[in-house]
Design an enzyme around this catalytic site. Structure first.
Site, PDB file in Angstrom:
ATOM      1  N   HIS B  80       0.833  -1.206   0.000  1.00  0.00           N
ATOM      2  CA  HIS B  80       0.000   0.000   0.000  1.00  0.00           C
ATOM      3  C   HIS B  80       0.865   1.252   0.000  1.00  0.00           C
ATOM      4  CE1 HIS B  80      -3.198   2.774   1.044  1.00  0.00           C
ATOM      5  NE2 HIS B  80      -4.067   1.794   0.897  1.00  0.00           N
ATOM      6  N   GLY B 161       4.538  22.319  10.425  1.00  0.00           N
ATOM      7  CA  GLY B 161       5.751  21.572  10.744  1.00  0.00           C
ATOM      8  C   GLY B 161       6.912  21.867   9.815  1.00  0.00           C
ATOM      9  N   HIS B 166      10.142  13.915   8.668  1.00  0.00           N
ATOM     10  CA  HIS B 166      10.666  13.319   9.892  1.00  0.00           C
ATOM     11  C   HIS B 166      11.504  12.119   9.457  1.00  0.00           C
ATOM     12  CE1 HIS B 166      10.722  10.876  13.527  1.00  0.00           C
ATOM     13  NE2 HIS B 166      10.340  11.939  14.225  1.00  0.00           N
ATOM     14  N   PRO B 167      12.719  11.935  10.022  1.00  0.00           N
ATOM     15  CA  PRO B 167      13.615  10.889   9.491  1.00  0.00           C
ATOM     16  C   PRO B 167      13.000   9.486   9.465  1.00  0.00           C
ATOM     17  CG  PRO B 167      14.432  11.836  11.592  1.00  0.00           C
ATOM     18  CD  PRO B 167      13.340  12.728  11.092  1.00  0.00           C
ATOM     19  N   THR B 168      12.226   9.123  10.485  1.00  0.00           N
ATOM     20  CA  THR B 168      11.644   7.764  10.494  1.00  0.00           C
ATOM     21  C   THR B 168      10.133   7.759  10.278  1.00  0.00           C
ATOM     22  OG1 THR B 168      11.368   7.883  12.905  1.00  0.00           O
ATOM     23  CG2 THR B 168      13.402   6.867  12.073  1.00  0.00           C
ATOM     24  N   ALA B 169       9.455   8.885  10.590  1.00  0.00           N
ATOM     25  CA  ALA B 169       7.978   8.902  10.550  1.00  0.00           C
ATOM     26  C   ALA B 169       7.425   9.647   9.339  1.00  0.00           C
ATOM     27  CB  ALA B 169       7.425   9.524  11.830  1.00  0.00           C
TER      28      ALA B 169
END
Lengths: 302, 302
Positions: B80, B161, B166-169
């Site tokens: 997905h 923002g 965001h590096p992981t999110a």
């Protein structure tokens, strides 16, 4: 558990008396009085209340207490036929309750009314096992004035209470039935004969659908006619089948359906069944209705 | 006041992580978690929760807290498309709340997510005023892997923002929309070309109804074909109009509609509108639905 109860009381001219009856119902914990309306020419008031079995039982007994004290059938005059001070009390299953439970409730309330107020009680509709005493009209025929004589004839002993009318409060008819849908279809014609022929074709009494009562009327102001109906069991005789039959019968006379109308309330299941039928929805469940799912989640306290 | 919220989270393979997310949502007072389901091949979970504005705001922030801690998009794989750890958050007005209030809620939650978790947020659907950023597909195009580059291009600064992922999110897409109805119509034929032509005729993207997404599929096991749809605004593009159009288009090819199906939930207003249309009910009001009237009486505490 939600049961609807629609007591009909033979008093529609003194607002203070009706207000006191409404207050007596409202005072019962867990009961909501959704509506009450009075008709002076009928000299009659109709109360619509909901609650659980214990709540509606208490509310109905509170209403009987006021009505037996206030109403005197010997001097009561009005256009609407009536047998007693509290004339008719139907219990209607709405949610989380079966018809059998409403029948049991009607019998319990009938026994209590007879015992506490010495008013004879006839069971009707689903609460009656006697085919001659299922229809309200059959039980009420002769009215209060003919009641004493009727009660002594064969087959007319009451289900509960004394074998003679209460001197001022007459008798009560108590039972259980499905929610009733008052439904009209307006035809794009002024031909009253067409409305009357269609009504005769669809109502049970002249060979039509089992749970349909119907008559043809003229709507003078609009120059059109109406097939006016009561649908007394929307599960067994659904609204869409009645509508389609009326449409087809009207076409036979070259007449179109102009519109239909729901008078008062309709259970959502009756509307959902129509949507399901016309949209040909397979495998539909009431749990798929968003609001129903939310309601269950709330009620379950999850 | 009832708002539905359907957050989609990019984790569908570790049941313990999903269960912890569900527990965080359930722990919020006044919130009901109606449903959650995970798909391992999509590597994605969908939560359905309801409550008032303050409740769903807290629940969504609690979900972000877990997801930002647990999900790493750099190693996330699944069929997905996705942009972020909490990928999409739609707020849906259900009862006693307007679309404008849901838009305001989406903006409030978007600002809070950006501030607390340093995750950039894009507003979508009704919450977005930018035509190029209303559609989820447009915002998500390029996915997490293309996000850093996309965010530096013209017109793709986030609504809230930092101007970098965001590096992981990654990023989150938050907005407000009408309840979505997943609706399929099965045709009495095995001709896939007919289903595809009908789908093309009714969906917005190729000239059809504004609030319809549609595709034609083969139902191999049954030897028939299906027009599979999402109806994204049942008030403006009602289900009955779509059904009648599909039926008419199918007839053009000599094909009949076999049945239709509602997948998941449908608002009662959408079903009522279909009943009203086919039964030609004039002057109908939602207050005439028995259950609705009972609910109001209960909520008003009368």
């Amino acid at each position: 558990m939600l049961i609807e109860c629609v007591p009909n009381v033979s008093e529609g001219r003194w607002p203070e008396i009706v207000a006191a009856m409404a207050a007596a119902v409202r005072a019962v914990p867990g009961i909501r009085l959704l509506d009450h309306s009075s008709d002076a020419s009928h000299n009659r008031s109709v109360f619509t209340l909901v609650g659980d079995a214990a709540g509606v039982e208490h509310a109905v007994l509170a209403l009987f207490e006021r009505a037996v004290a206030e109403v005197d059938l010997r001097t009561h005059r009005g256009e609407h036929p009536r047998l007693g001070a509290v004339d008719v009390v139907p219990f209607v299953p709405i949610q989380g309750v079966t018809m059998a439970e409403c029948v049991a409730l009607a019998k319990r309330v009938g026994a209590a009314v007879a015992e506490r107020f010495h008013v004879p009680v006839y069971l009707y509709e689903e609460a009656s096992n006697n085919p001659a005493r299922k229809n309200l009209e059959d039980i009420r025929r002769g009215e209060f004035e003919g009641l004493a004589a009727k009660m002594t004839t064969d087959g007319w002993a009451p289900d509960f209470g004394p074998a003679a009318p209460h001197p001022t409060a007459g008798a009560a008819v108590i039972g259980a039935r499905m929610p009733l849908i008052a439904y009209n279809i307006n035809l794009a014609t002024d031909r009253l004969d067409v409305a009357k022929k269609i009504a005769a074709g669809i109502r049970q009494s002249s060979g039509g659908f089992r749970y349909v009562k119907a008559a043809g009327f003229r709507l003078e102001a609009r120059g059109i006619v109406q097939v006016s109906m009561n649908l007394t069991n929307y599960e067994k005789t659904p609204i869409f089948r009645v509508f389609e039959t009326v449409k087809r019968e009207a076409a036979r006379y070259g007449v179109a359906v102009l519109e239909s109308e729901i008078v008062g309330l309709i259970p959502s299941a009756a509307l959902n069944a129509a949507a399901e039928y016309y949209l040909q929805i397979e495998g539909f469940s009431a749990d798929q209705v968003l609001e129903q799912k939310l309601r269950r989640a709330r009620d379950s306290g999850e």
